[in-house]
Design a protein around this motif. Structure first.
Motif, PDB file in Angstrom:
ATOM      1  N   GLY A   1      56.191 -19.478  30.630  1.00 28.02           N
ATOM      2  CA  GLY A   1      56.890 -20.715  30.279  1.00 28.02           C
ATOM      3  C   GLY A   1      56.380 -21.406  29.030  1.00 28.02           C
ATOM      4  O   GLY A   1      56.272 -22.636  29.006  1.00 28.02           O
ATOM      5  N   LEU A   2      56.120 -20.650  27.968  1.00 25.59           N
ATOM      6  CA  LEU A   2      55.600 -21.242  26.730  1.00 25.59           C
ATOM      7  C   LEU A   2      56.682 -22.021  25.995  1.00 25.59           C
ATOM      8  O   LEU A   2      57.773 -21.508  25.740  1.00 25.59           O
ATOM      9  CB  LEU A   2      55.062 -20.165  25.790  1.00 25.59           C
ATOM     10  CG  LEU A   2      53.709 -19.537  26.105  1.00 25.59           C
ATOM     11  CD1 LEU A   2      53.326 -18.550  25.006  1.00 25.59           C
ATOM     12  CD2 LEU A   2      52.631 -20.590  26.260  1.00 25.59           C
ATOM     13  N   THR A   3      56.354 -23.242  25.625  1.00 28.02           N
ATOM     14  CA  THR A   3      57.229 -24.062  24.789  1.00 28.02           C
ATOM     15  C   THR A   3      56.404 -24.620  23.636  1.00 28.02           C
ATOM     16  O   THR A   3      55.402 -25.298  23.871  1.00 28.02           O
ATOM     17  CB  THR A   3      57.849 -25.217  25.584  1.00 28.02           C
ATOM     18  OG1 THR A   3      58.720 -24.688  26.595  1.00 28.02           O
ATOM     19  CG2 THR A   3      58.651 -26.142  24.669  1.00 28.02           C
ATOM     20  N   PHE A   4      56.794 -24.286  22.409  1.00 27.39           N
ATOM     21  CA  PHE A   4      56.090 -24.791  21.232  1.00 27.39           C
ATOM     22  C   PHE A   4      56.979 -24.642  20.009  1.00 27.39           C
ATOM     23  O   PHE A   4      57.974 -23.907  20.019  1.00 27.39           O
ATOM     24  CB  PHE A   4      54.761 -24.058  20.999  1.00 27.39           C
ATOM     25  CG  PHE A   4      54.882 -22.577  20.758  1.00 27.39           C
ATOM     26  CD1 PHE A   4      55.197 -22.073  19.502  1.00 27.39           C
ATOM     27  CD2 PHE A   4      54.669 -21.676  21.799  1.00 27.39           C
ATOM     28  CE1 PHE A   4      55.308 -20.712  19.276  1.00 27.39           C
ATOM     29  CE2 PHE A   4      54.781 -20.302  21.586  1.00 27.39           C
ATOM     30  CZ  PHE A   4      55.092 -19.821  20.317  1.00 27.39           C
ATOM     31  N   THR A   5      56.614 -25.349  18.943  1.00 23.85           N
ATOM     32  CA  THR A   5      57.314 -25.255  17.665  1.00 23.85           C
ATOM     33  C   THR A   5      56.295 -25.036  16.560  1.00 23.85           C
ATOM     34  O   THR A   5      55.297 -25.761  16.481  1.00 23.85           O
ATOM     35  CB  THR A   5      58.111 -26.540  17.376  1.00 23.85           C
ATOM     36  OG1 THR A   5      59.087 -26.737  18.406  1.00 23.85           O
ATOM     37  CG2 THR A   5      58.820 -26.442  16.024  1.00 23.85           C
ATOM     38  N   VAL A   6      56.530 -24.024  15.733  1.00 25.06           N
ATOM     39  CA  VAL A   6      55.706 -23.773  14.551  1.00 25.06           C
ATOM     40  C   VAL A   6      56.494 -24.269  13.349  1.00 25.06           C
ATOM     41  O   VAL A   6      57.549 -23.722  13.019  1.00 25.06           O
ATOM     42  CB  VAL A   6      55.381 -22.273  14.393  1.00 25.06           C
ATOM     43  CG1 VAL A   6      54.447 -22.058  13.203  1.00 25.06           C
ATOM     44  CG2 VAL A   6      54.759 -21.725  15.673  1.00 25.06           C
TER      45      VAL A   6
ATOM     46  N   GLU B   1      60.358 -22.370  26.999  1.00 28.11           N
ATOM     47  CA  GLU B   1      60.136 -21.772  28.323  1.00 28.11           C
ATOM     48  C   GLU B   1      60.040 -20.243  28.235  1.00 28.11           C
ATOM     49  O   GLU B   1      60.510 -19.518  29.130  1.00 28.11           O
ATOM     50  CB  GLU B   1      61.247 -22.182  29.301  1.00 28.11           C
ATOM     51  CG  GLU B   1      61.281 -23.666  29.613  1.00 28.11           C
ATOM     52  CD  GLU B   1      60.016 -24.145  30.316  1.00 28.11           C
ATOM     53  OE1 GLU B   1      59.445 -23.368  31.109  1.00 28.11           O
ATOM     54  OE2 GLU B   1      59.598 -25.298  30.043  1.00 28.11           O
ATOM     55  N   LEU B   2      59.423 -19.750  27.186  1.00 26.27           N
ATOM     56  CA  LEU B   2      59.329 -18.311  26.943  1.00 26.27           C
ATOM     57  C   LEU B   2      58.441 -17.653  28.006  1.00 26.27           C
ATOM     58  O   LEU B   2      57.296 -18.067  28.222  1.00 26.27           O
ATOM     59  CB  LEU B   2      58.758 -18.066  25.548  1.00 26.27           C
ATOM     60  CG  LEU B   2      58.858 -16.648  24.983  1.00 26.27           C
ATOM     61  CD1 LEU B   2      60.314 -16.221  24.863  1.00 26.27           C
ATOM     62  CD2 LEU B   2      58.181 -16.591  23.614  1.00 26.27           C
ATOM     63  N   THR B   3      58.995 -16.636  28.656  1.00 37.42           N
ATOM     64  CA  THR B   3      58.314 -16.009  29.790  1.00 37.42           C
ATOM     65  C   THR B   3      58.452 -14.492  29.689  1.00 37.42           C
ATOM     66  O   THR B   3      59.498 -13.976  29.296  1.00 37.42           O
ATOM     67  CB  THR B   3      58.927 -16.487  31.118  1.00 37.42           C
ATOM     68  OG1 THR B   3      58.794 -17.911  31.202  1.00 37.42           O
ATOM     69  CG2 THR B   3      58.239 -15.849  32.312  1.00 37.42           C
TER      70      THR B   3
ATOM     71  N   GLY C   1      62.406 -14.550  30.592  1.00 38.83           N
ATOM     72  CA  GLY C   1      63.090 -15.832  30.666  1.00 38.83           C
ATOM     73  C   GLY C   1      62.791 -16.655  29.437  1.00 38.83           C
ATOM     74  O   GLY C   1      61.852 -16.381  28.688  1.00 38.83           O
ATOM     75  N   GLY C   2      63.613 -17.662  29.188  1.00 39.68           N
ATOM     76  CA  GLY C   2      63.414 -18.528  28.037  1.00 39.68           C
ATOM     77  C   GLY C   2      63.978 -17.936  26.757  1.00 39.68           C
ATOM     78  O   GLY C   2      64.587 -16.865  26.745  1.00 39.68           O
ATOM     79  N   THR C   3      63.773 -18.659  25.666  1.00 40.03           N
ATOM     80  CA  THR C   3      64.312 -18.246  24.370  1.00 40.03           C
ATOM     81  C   THR C   3      63.282 -18.464  23.266  1.00 40.03           C
ATOM     82  O   THR C   3      62.370 -19.279  23.401  1.00 40.03           O
ATOM     83  CB  THR C   3      65.569 -19.058  24.008  1.00 40.03           C
ATOM     84  OG1 THR C   3      65.216 -20.452  23.899  1.00 40.03           O
ATOM     85  CG2 THR C   3      66.665 -18.878  25.056  1.00 40.03           C
TER      86      THR C   3
END
Length: 307
Positions: free
Chosen positions: A19-24, A6-8, A55-57
């Motif tokens: 609200g970015l959510t992803f995994t590299v 939820e990176l904002t 917001g987010g982590t």
């Protein structure tokens, strides 16, 4: 591994990342794509703690970047290749970083050789060409032998040999089990290098999938047709979801039909075909199709351009 949840990021009234959510994941080259203004640079800066999220982590190898006690050993970064004192030699730039991070001089020699700067390492970095500056930036990213490598536009200014070298380097790092996250606008090279894609537009995630699946899902099939009667065949093939272009000779390019469908239509009309070839959709076509509504900075059309 890089994990965003939820990176904002908001700058005043502008929502740059939404609200970015992803995994590299390690072991693959992950391409990071998006139109200009999509939020790619802001996202990379938040991964590295250069910008604080609204917001987010986001974590790198299990913790926020600022909490790593030896960050160069965890994350190697190229964001701006020219962020080097122009009066300092390439070698001394790397040596200063090495000494302040507990890295040996031998490692400096290794990365200088690895990026092809052995003959120029004692020259002032301010006199480097764009391509040489990119090589120095990549050397800096590799200095700590990091588990995670983040590169923003690493191919800028490189010649053909340099581009092929970077392609091989990235694949090699991934094969060693490292996390490789790379942003580039050179779609042909990304198609050859990346195995997974994260695509954003206007700060939002719009795709997170393997390269082959992305092209297959978003790209339209294209069929090249040579025929003795291109005009009649064009009339037979055209439909609301089919595009047919004619080069003025015997050749048609058909989008939206398979070779079987084109062949059957020609046979039913008694039209002779001289060639019928399926052509793979490109990453560029798939990317443009997906991000068509997410382009923030769009050039005017030729008809609407003003002098």
């Amino acid at each position: 591994m890089i994990e965003a949840r939820e990176l904002t990021k908001r700058y005043g009234d502008k929502l740059a990342v939404d609200g970015l959510t992803f995994t590299v994941r390690p072991g693959v080259v992950t391409g990071f794509l998006g139109p200009n203004g999509a939020g790619k640079s802001t996202t990379m800066r938040m991964i590295l703690g250069l910008d604080a999220p609204t917001g987010g982590t986001v974590t790198v190898n299990g913790r926020p970047y600022r909490e790593h006690t030896a960050p160069l050993h965890e994350v190697g970064v190229l964001l701006e290749a020219r962020s080097v004192h122009p009066g300092r030699s390439a070698y001394n730039h790397l040596l200063a970083l090495a000494r302040s991070n507990g890295i040996s001089r031998a490692r400096v020699d290794d990365v200088v050789e690895a990026v092809g700067l052995a003959g120029a390492a004692r020259r002032r970095a301010g006199r480097f060409s764009l391509g040489m500056g990119q090589r120095l930036g990549i050397a800096t990213a590799l200095l700590g032998d990091p588990r995670t490598v983040i590169l923003d536009e690493p191919l800028n200014g490189l010649d053909t040999e340099g581009i092929r070298w970077v392609r091989s380097l990235l694949r090699g790092l991934a094969d060693e089990g490292r996390t490789v996250f790379v942003s580039s606008h050179l779609m042909n090279e990304m198609a050859l290098t990346a195995q997974h894609l994260i695509v954003i537009g206007k700060g939002r995630l719009i795709a997170d999938m393997g390269m082959a699946d992305f092209i297959a899902t978003r790209g339209r099939s294209v069929v090249r047709v040579r025929t003795t009667n291109p005009v009649d065949l064009t009339g037979r093939l055209r439909a609301s979801d089919v595009e047919v272009s004619h080069d003025g000779g015997e050749t048609l390019t058909v989008s939206g039909l398979t070779t079987d469908q084109v062949g059957r239509a020609a046979a039913a009309a008694g039209i002779t075909l001289l060639e019928l070839t399926a052509q793979q959709a490109s990453l560029e076509e798939a990317f443009i199709d997906l991000t068509r509504d997410a382009v923030e900075y769009r050039a005017p059309t030729a008809a609407g351009a003003t002098s």
